[in-house]
Scaffold this motif. Sequence first.
Motif, PDB file in Angstrom:
ATOM      1  N   ALA A 368       0.839  -1.202   0.000  1.00 44.40           N
ATOM      2  CA  ALA A 368       0.000   0.000   0.000  1.00 44.40           C
ATOM      3  C   ALA A 368       0.869   1.245   0.000  1.00 44.40           C
ATOM      4  O   ALA A 368       1.906   1.294   0.663  1.00 44.40           O
ATOM      5  CB  ALA A 368      -0.920  -0.006   1.212  1.00 44.40           C
ATOM      6  N   ILE A 369       0.426   2.225  -0.765  1.00 44.95           N
ATOM      7  CA  ILE A 369       1.112   3.506  -0.839  1.00 44.95           C
ATOM      8  C   ILE A 369       0.087   4.554  -0.434  1.00 44.95           C
ATOM      9  O   ILE A 369      -0.883   4.795  -1.166  1.00 44.95           O
ATOM     10  CB  ILE A 369       1.607   3.771  -2.272  1.00 44.95           C
ATOM     11  CG1 ILE A 369       2.563   2.648  -2.708  1.00 44.95           C
ATOM     12  CG2 ILE A 369       2.278   5.139  -2.369  1.00 44.95           C
ATOM     13  CD1 ILE A 369       2.413   2.243  -4.148  1.00 44.95           C
ATOM     14  N   GLU A 370       0.273   5.114   0.767  1.00 42.21           N
ATOM     15  CA  GLU A 370      -0.689   6.126   1.228  1.00 42.21           C
ATOM     16  C   GLU A 370      -0.205   7.505   0.826  1.00 42.21           C
ATOM     17  O   GLU A 370       0.893   7.916   1.191  1.00 42.21           O
ATOM     18  CB  GLU A 370      -0.881   6.030   2.745  1.00 42.21           C
ATOM     19  CG  GLU A 370      -1.916   7.032   3.233  1.00 42.21           C
ATOM     20  CD  GLU A 370      -2.447   6.740   4.638  1.00 42.21           C
ATOM     21  OE1 GLU A 370      -2.318   5.594   5.105  1.00 42.21           O
ATOM     22  OE2 GLU A 370      -2.980   7.674   5.240  1.00 42.21           O
ATOM     23  N   LEU A 371      -1.028   8.209   0.062  1.00 43.26           N
ATOM     24  CA  LEU A 371      -0.668   9.554  -0.370  1.00 43.26           C
ATOM     25  C   LEU A 371      -0.988  10.553   0.737  1.00 43.26           C
ATOM     26  O   LEU A 371      -1.742  10.247   1.662  1.00 43.26           O
ATOM     27  CB  LEU A 371      -1.446   9.924  -1.634  1.00 43.26           C
ATOM     28  CG  LEU A 371      -1.342   8.928  -2.789  1.00 43.26           C
ATOM     29  CD1 LEU A 371      -2.186   9.389  -3.968  1.00 43.26           C
ATOM     30  CD2 LEU A 371       0.106   8.732  -3.214  1.00 43.26           C
ATOM     31  N   ARG A 372      -0.432  11.738   0.638  1.00 41.65           N
ATOM     32  CA  ARG A 372      -0.774  12.794   1.595  1.00 41.65           C
ATOM     33  C   ARG A 372      -2.274  13.069   1.479  1.00 41.65           C
ATOM     34  O   ARG A 372      -2.920  12.651   0.521  1.00 41.65           O
ATOM     35  CB  ARG A 372       0.042  14.051   1.302  1.00 41.65           C
ATOM     36  CG  ARG A 372      -0.345  14.752   0.011  1.00 41.65           C
ATOM     37  CD  ARG A 372       0.190  16.171  -0.020  1.00 41.65           C
ATOM     38  NE  ARG A 372       0.030  16.772  -1.338  1.00 41.65           N
ATOM     39  CZ  ARG A 372      -1.075  17.379  -1.760  1.00 41.65           C
ATOM     40  NH1 ARG A 372      -2.144  17.433  -0.994  1.00 41.65           N
ATOM     41  NH2 ARG A 372      -1.137  17.909  -2.974  1.00 41.65           N
ATOM     42  N   GLU A 373      -2.813  13.774   2.457  1.00 45.29           N
ATOM     43  CA  GLU A 373      -4.237  14.104   2.421  1.00 45.29           C
ATOM     44  C   GLU A 373      -4.567  14.953   1.187  1.00 45.29           C
ATOM     45  O   GLU A 373      -3.909  15.954   0.930  1.00 45.29           O
ATOM     46  CB  GLU A 373      -4.624  14.914   3.671  1.00 45.29           C
ATOM     47  CG  GLU A 373      -4.560  14.130   4.975  1.00 45.29           C
ATOM     48  CD  GLU A 373      -5.632  13.062   5.091  1.00 45.29           C
ATOM     49  OE1 GLU A 373      -6.728  13.264   4.539  1.00 45.29           O
ATOM     50  OE2 GLU A 373      -5.349  12.034   5.730  1.00 45.29           O
ATOM     51  N   TYR A 374      -5.564  14.538   0.446  1.00 43.76           N
ATOM     52  CA  TYR A 374      -6.087  15.366  -0.633  1.00 43.76           C
ATOM     53  C   TYR A 374      -7.532  15.661  -0.281  1.00 43.76           C
ATOM     54  O   TYR A 374      -8.167  14.892   0.443  1.00 43.76           O
ATOM     55  CB  TYR A 374      -6.064  14.616  -1.963  1.00 43.76           C
ATOM     56  CG  TYR A 374      -4.713  14.560  -2.641  1.00 43.76           C
ATOM     57  CD1 TYR A 374      -4.350  15.513  -3.583  1.00 43.76           C
ATOM     58  CD2 TYR A 374      -3.820  13.536  -2.344  1.00 43.76           C
ATOM     59  CE1 TYR A 374      -3.117  15.458  -4.218  1.00 43.76           C
ATOM     60  CE2 TYR A 374      -2.581  13.475  -2.972  1.00 43.76           C
ATOM     61  CZ  TYR A 374      -2.233  14.441  -3.915  1.00 43.76           C
ATOM     62  OH  TYR A 374      -1.021  14.376  -4.536  1.00 43.76           O
ATOM     63  N   ASN A 375      -8.059  16.734  -0.794  1.00 39.51           N
ATOM     64  CA  ASN A 375      -9.481  16.987  -0.637  1.00 39.51           C
ATOM     65  C   ASN A 375     -10.247  15.861  -1.357  1.00 39.51           C
ATOM     66  O   ASN A 375      -9.986  15.591  -2.519  1.00 39.51           O
ATOM     67  CB  ASN A 375      -9.812  18.344  -1.266  1.00 39.51           C
ATOM     68  CG  ASN A 375     -11.253  18.745  -1.014  1.00 39.51           C
ATOM     69  OD1 ASN A 375     -12.135  17.879  -0.869  1.00 39.51           O
ATOM     70  ND2 ASN A 375     -11.489  20.043  -0.962  1.00 39.51           N
ATOM     71  N   PRO A 376     -11.171  15.178  -0.636  1.00 35.67           N
ATOM     72  CA  PRO A 376     -11.908  14.079  -1.269  1.00 35.67           C
ATOM     73  C   PRO A 376     -12.553  14.496  -2.598  1.00 35.67           C
ATOM     74  O   PRO A 376     -12.721  13.683  -3.502  1.00 35.67           O
ATOM     75  CB  PRO A 376     -12.984  13.717  -0.246  1.00 35.67           C
ATOM     76  CG  PRO A 376     -12.476  14.231   1.057  1.00 35.67           C
ATOM     77  CD  PRO A 376     -11.586  15.393   0.753  1.00 35.67           C
ATOM     78  N   LYS A 377     -12.890  15.787  -2.715  1.00 31.09           N
ATOM     79  CA  LYS A 377     -13.520  16.268  -3.949  1.00 31.09           C
ATOM     80  C   LYS A 377     -12.586  16.170  -5.155  1.00 31.09           C
ATOM     81  O   LYS A 377     -13.014  16.151  -6.301  1.00 31.09           O
ATOM     82  CB  LYS A 377     -13.982  17.726  -3.770  1.00 31.09           C
ATOM     83  CG  LYS A 377     -15.109  17.873  -2.766  1.00 31.09           C
ATOM     84  CD  LYS A 377     -16.070  18.992  -3.177  1.00 31.09           C
ATOM     85  CE  LYS A 377     -17.372  18.923  -2.415  1.00 31.09           C
ATOM     86  NZ  LYS A 377     -17.241  19.406  -1.017  1.00 31.09           N
ATOM     87  N   GLU A 378     -11.273  16.120  -4.878  1.00 26.49           N
ATOM     88  CA  GLU A 378     -10.308  15.985  -5.981  1.00 26.49           C
ATOM     89  C   GLU A 378     -10.334  14.582  -6.583  1.00 26.49           C
ATOM     90  O   GLU A 378      -9.856  14.374  -7.691  1.00 26.49           O
ATOM     91  CB  GLU A 378      -8.893  16.277  -5.481  1.00 26.49           C
ATOM     92  CG  GLU A 378      -8.579  17.737  -5.346  1.00 26.49           C
ATOM     93  CD  GLU A 378      -7.081  17.943  -5.146  1.00 26.49           C
ATOM     94  OE1 GLU A 378      -6.282  17.487  -5.976  1.00 26.49           O
ATOM     95  OE2 GLU A 378      -6.719  18.536  -4.108  1.00 26.49           O
ATOM     96  N   ARG A 379     -10.803  13.643  -5.835  1.00 23.65           N
ATOM     97  CA  ARG A 379     -10.934  12.259  -6.298  1.00 23.65           C
ATOM     98  C   ARG A 379      -9.638  11.725  -6.921  1.00 23.65           C
ATOM     99  O   ARG A 379      -9.610  11.248  -8.054  1.00 23.65           O
ATOM    100  CB  ARG A 379     -12.120  12.144  -7.265  1.00 23.65           C
ATOM    101  CG  ARG A 379     -13.408  12.651  -6.615  1.00 23.65           C
ATOM    102  CD  ARG A 379     -14.615  12.367  -7.437  1.00 23.65           C
ATOM    103  NE  ARG A 379     -14.929  10.936  -7.466  1.00 23.65           N
ATOM    104  CZ  ARG A 379     -15.839  10.411  -8.282  1.00 23.65           C
ATOM    105  NH1 ARG A 379     -16.504  11.171  -9.125  1.00 23.65           N
ATOM    106  NH2 ARG A 379     -16.074   9.118  -8.250  1.00 23.65           N
TER     107      ARG A 379
END
Length: 429
Positions: A368-379
């Motif tokens: 698994a590669i967890e990305l930094r937090e993105y706004n969920p709206k960016e999908r």
Amino acid sequence: MTNEMMMQRDIEVVWHPCTQMKDHESIPIIPIRSAKGVYLYDFEGNKYIDAVSSWWVNIFGHANEYINQKIKEQIDTLEHVILAGFTHEPVIELSHKLRELTQLDKAFYADNGSSAIEVALKMSFHYHLNKKEQRKLFLSLENSYHGETLGALSVGDVALYKETYGALLIESIQTPAPKDQSIEAAKKALETLDLILNKHHKEISAMILEPLVQGAGGMKMYHPHYLKGARELTSQYGVHLIADEIMTGFGRTGSMFACEQAGILPDFMTLSKGLTGGYLPLSVVMTTNDVYNAFYCDYNEYRAFLHSHSYTGNPLGCVAALATLDIFENEDTIKTNKLKSLFMIRQLERFKKLENVKEVRITGMIAAIELREYNPKERVGVKIFQLALKRGVLLRPLGNVVYIMPPYIITEQELCKVFDAAYESITML
Ligand SMILES: *Cc1c(COP(=O)(O)O)cnc(C)c1O
């Protein structure tokens, strides 16, 4: 038929799972004509590596010749028969094999993962009732996932799936999952578990957890020490332990079952997904003689477990499972998976240097590669899906967690292609 024609015909009538159908005004549906090994082929000659094992079910590749052959033989012999009052050879043989592998005594069948969870919850509740105790609570881990039917959804903790149906659900409480794979995090989470059990154990029927890896919750991973501790505490407080190995079972985490890595025996183990090699819907709840015996009495004492599904113990599913277990034996899959997992660890290295990567994790055949937090709206998950697909790889991130969970037959060369596609897609965000 072109992909486009197939899609148009599909859209008229098919309502797809876990999908906002309007998305498909802009995102094409990929019609698959055939599949072989790790490859899916569409109607225009494109091929895609199935790096998510078709939703975590496929383990020995598509159109596996050995499994195909076993199903073909079975289909001309017995396709299905009622399992109440009747039985058949595949279900008997499979149950003996599963007893040997899980060290649990009895096998109760259903036909999908969520149904197996319903069975385990009902059995645990009913067990206590048969012992003259009503225990209405279930305990589960924060961020857990156990399926989508109402009981399974009740003990899960992924808001995206659960929140909408809150008013319909049965009562459950959550305890924190270890926050990472360290033994310290496991110890800390066990302290809270101890407090909760101490306070509520008389009302709690069972604790349910996904051993070592929380799948749909974002491939969160934890140390086997937590499992060991959870088993000790639940035993001490007289609460059942349900190990939901629907995703982790059958070699996915580096051992046949994840529980083995902690050396524990749960009261219930739920199995599905890889059980049939990804061929057919089948699930099973393995349990102990202690549980079985609490239901065993003269009919008129009314303690029997009166639960059933039409396709319980389907013979085709059972032979697919037996064929799958044969392959484990004949090819020493657990051992070769360990080597592939080491290869995946090396592949993960380069992701650590990316500025938008927060953490990489691996357990067995799950990276698994967890990305930094993105706004969920960016999908970002959808973007990665589309970028990887252009590179001939099927990835289906869970929010901002990109994971790679391939069929075990994948080669190192194919793994490179998958990791390259993930890497390039992440850098293009
Ligand atoms: C997929 C899954 C389920 C549900 O199985 P279905 O066959 O999709 O109903 C339950 N528990 C876990 C851990 C799963 O990953």
